[in-house]
Design a protein around this motif. Structure first.
Motif, short mmCIF file in Angstrom:
data_model
loop_
_atom_site.label_atom_id
_atom_site.label_comp_id
_atom_site.label_asym_id
_atom_site.label_seq_id
_atom_site.Cartn_x
_atom_site.Cartn_y
_atom_site.Cartn_z
N ALA A 193 0.84 -1.21 0.00
CA ALA A 193 0.00 0.00 0.00
C ALA A 193 0.87 1.26 0.00
CB ALA A 193 -0.93 0.00 1.21
N ARG A 194 1.92 1.24 0.81
CA ARG A 194 2.83 2.39 0.88
C ARG A 194 3.54 2.61 -0.47
NH1 ARG A 194 4.75 0.77 5.35
NH2 ARG A 194 3.45 1.98 6.74
N GLY A 195 3.95 1.51 -1.09
CA GLY A 195 4.61 1.61 -2.39
C GLY A 195 3.68 2.13 -3.48
N LEU A 196 2.44 1.64 -3.48
CA LEU A 196 1.47 2.13 -4.46
C LEU A 196 1.18 3.62 -4.26
CD1 LEU A 196 -1.05 -0.86 -4.51
CD2 LEU A 196 0.47 -0.15 -6.38
N ALA A 197 0.99 4.02 -3.03
CA ALA A 197 0.72 5.44 -2.75
C ALA A 197 1.89 6.30 -3.22
CB ALA A 197 0.46 5.64 -1.26
N TYR A 198 3.09 5.83 -2.98
CA TYR A 198 4.27 6.56 -3.42
C TYR A 198 4.31 6.65 -4.95
CZ TYR A 198 9.12 7.99 -3.94
OH TYR A 198 10.26 8.67 -4.29
N ASP A 199 4.14 5.50 -5.60
CA ASP A 199 4.19 5.48 -7.06
C ASP A 199 3.11 6.35 -7.70
OD1 ASP A 199 6.32 3.73 -6.91
OD2 ASP A 199 5.12 1.95 -7.36
N TYR A 200 1.91 6.30 -7.15
CA TYR A 200 0.78 7.01 -7.74
C TYR A 200 0.77 8.50 -7.45
CZ TYR A 200 -1.46 2.42 -8.54
OH TYR A 200 -1.75 1.15 -8.94
N TYR A 201 1.15 8.88 -6.22
CA TYR A 201 0.86 10.25 -5.80
C TYR A 201 2.06 11.08 -5.34
CZ TYR A 201 -3.94 8.61 -5.92
OH TYR A 201 -5.14 8.09 -6.32
N ASN A 202 3.22 10.48 -5.11
CA ASN A 202 4.33 11.26 -4.57
C ASN A 202 4.71 12.44 -5.45
OD1 ASN A 202 6.41 11.83 -2.65
ND2 ASN A 202 7.86 11.02 -4.13
N GLU A 203 4.71 12.24 -6.75
CA GLU A 203 5.08 13.33 -7.66
C GLU A 203 3.89 14.18 -8.09
OE1 GLU A 203 8.19 14.18 -8.42
OE2 GLU A 203 8.88 12.55 -7.12
N SER A 204 2.73 13.55 -8.23
CA SER A 204 1.59 14.26 -8.83
C SER A 204 0.68 14.95 -7.82
CB SER A 204 0.75 13.28 -9.66
OG SER A 204 0.20 12.28 -8.81
N ASP A 205 0.56 14.42 -6.62
CA ASP A 205 -0.39 14.98 -5.66
C ASP A 205 0.13 14.74 -4.24
OD1 ASP A 205 -2.56 15.74 -4.10
OD2 ASP A 205 -4.05 14.75 -5.36
N LYS A 206 0.97 15.64 -3.75
CA LYS A 206 1.62 15.49 -2.43
C LYS A 206 0.59 15.39 -1.30
CE LYS A 206 6.07 15.90 -3.38
NZ LYS A 206 6.99 14.80 -3.29
N THR A 207 -0.48 16.14 -1.40
CA THR A 207 -1.51 16.12 -0.35
C THR A 207 -2.13 14.73 -0.25
OG1 THR A 207 -1.95 18.46 -0.70
CG2 THR A 207 -3.63 17.19 0.47
N LYS A 208 -2.47 14.15 -1.39
CA LYS A 208 -3.07 12.82 -1.39
C LYS A 208 -2.05 11.77 -0.93
CE LYS A 208 -6.62 10.42 -3.74
NZ LYS A 208 -7.63 10.49 -4.76
N PHE A 209 -0.79 11.93 -1.33
CA PHE A 209 0.26 11.02 -0.89
C PHE A 209 0.40 11.07 0.63
CE2 PHE A 209 4.78 10.55 0.29
CZ PHE A 209 4.89 9.19 0.09
N LEU A 210 0.42 12.25 1.21
CA LEU A 210 0.55 12.38 2.66
C LEU A 210 -0.67 11.82 3.38
CD1 LEU A 210 2.19 15.91 2.95
CD2 LEU A 210 3.27 13.69 3.37
N ALA A 211 -1.85 12.05 2.83
CA ALA A 211 -3.07 11.50 3.44
C ALA A 211 -3.04 9.98 3.43
CB ALA A 211 -4.31 12.01 2.70
N TRP A 212 -2.65 9.38 2.31
CA TRP A 212 -2.55 7.92 2.25
C TRP A 212 -1.46 7.42 3.21
CZ3 TRP A 212 -5.75 4.37 1.20
CH2 TRP A 212 -6.71 4.50 0.19
N SER A 213 -0.33 8.10 3.27
CA SER A 213 0.76 7.68 4.15
C SER A 213 0.32 7.65 5.60
CB SER A 213 1.97 8.61 3.99
OG SER A 213 2.51 8.50 2.70
N MET A 214 -0.41 8.69 6.01
CA MET A 214 -0.91 8.74 7.39
C MET A 214 -1.90 7.61 7.65
SD MET A 214 -1.24 12.85 7.99
CE MET A 214 -2.32 12.63 9.37
N ARG A 215 -2.82 7.39 6.73
CA ARG A 215 -3.82 6.32 6.91
C ARG A 215 -3.15 4.95 6.98
NH1 ARG A 215 -8.75 4.53 2.94
NH2 ARG A 215 -9.29 2.67 4.12
N ILE A 216 -2.20 4.71 6.11
CA ILE A 216 -1.50 3.42 6.11
C ILE A 216 -0.78 3.21 7.44
CG2 ILE A 216 0.38 2.11 5.04
CD1 ILE A 216 -0.47 3.62 2.36
#
Length: 166
Positions: free
Chosen positions: A42-65
């Motif tokens: 889950a952490r890897g997918l969130a990073y791949d999908y959102y780290n570059e394109s949507d930092k807010t969504k990446f951080l939200a997923w990181s916190m939830r995970i």
């Protein structure tokens, strides 16, 4: 020449559109990994999908995970039998050790003391302590809770109420 250029552009456009996943599909894949407790995936997918394109969504997923992983891991960290507590009328002191029975290192834990007036009665007060030191798999760590006493404290229970996986 125009037809060849148009054909190449069309193929490129089709390939680009077919390889793009919608945000909904990306979120579904991350959620599926969470459902089976595959936090690394889950952490890897969130990073791949959102780290570059949507930092807010990446951080939200990181916190939830992290929150779900910590909650899931909580059952692996327990207060060891043999803890002690004293109530001198002014202060209560509880001493004990937690043990990490899991396979991961924790970087934080909280232990909560709950005080009762009788064995089956409701909790009348509580206090906690925390620790920011690493506790590896199989390791123990001492803790102490020191709090104001009440003469009605006759029984006490201790439990690990929060952990953070490193």
């Amino acid at each position: 020449m125009k037809k060849v250029l148009f054909a190449i552009l069309s193929i490129f456009l089709l390939f680009s559109l077919s390889s793009c996943e919608s945000a909904k599909e990306k979120d579904r894949k991350i959620s599926e990994a969470l459902l089976i407790n595959d936090y690394d995936k889950a952490r890897g997918l969130a990073y791949d999908y959102y780290n570059e394109s949507d930092k807010t969504k990446f951080l939200a997923w990181s916190m939830r995970i992290s929150e779900e992983e910590n909650e899931d891991y909580l059952s692996n960290v327990l207060v060891e039998p043999g803890y002690t507590w004293t109530n001198d009328g002014n202060y209560v002191r509880a001493k004990g050790k937690i043990r990490n029975y899991g396979k991961k290192t924790i970087s934080y834990f909280e232990v909560t003391a709950k005080f009762y007036s009788n064995q089956s009665g409701p909790v009348i007060d509580s206090d906690y302590t925390n620790c920011l030191q690493d506790v590896g798999p199989g390791e123990r760590k001492s803790f102490e809770i020191f709090t104001n006493a009440d003469p009605s404290y006759k029984y006490m229970g201790l439990e690990v109420t929060k952990v953070s996986v490193k």
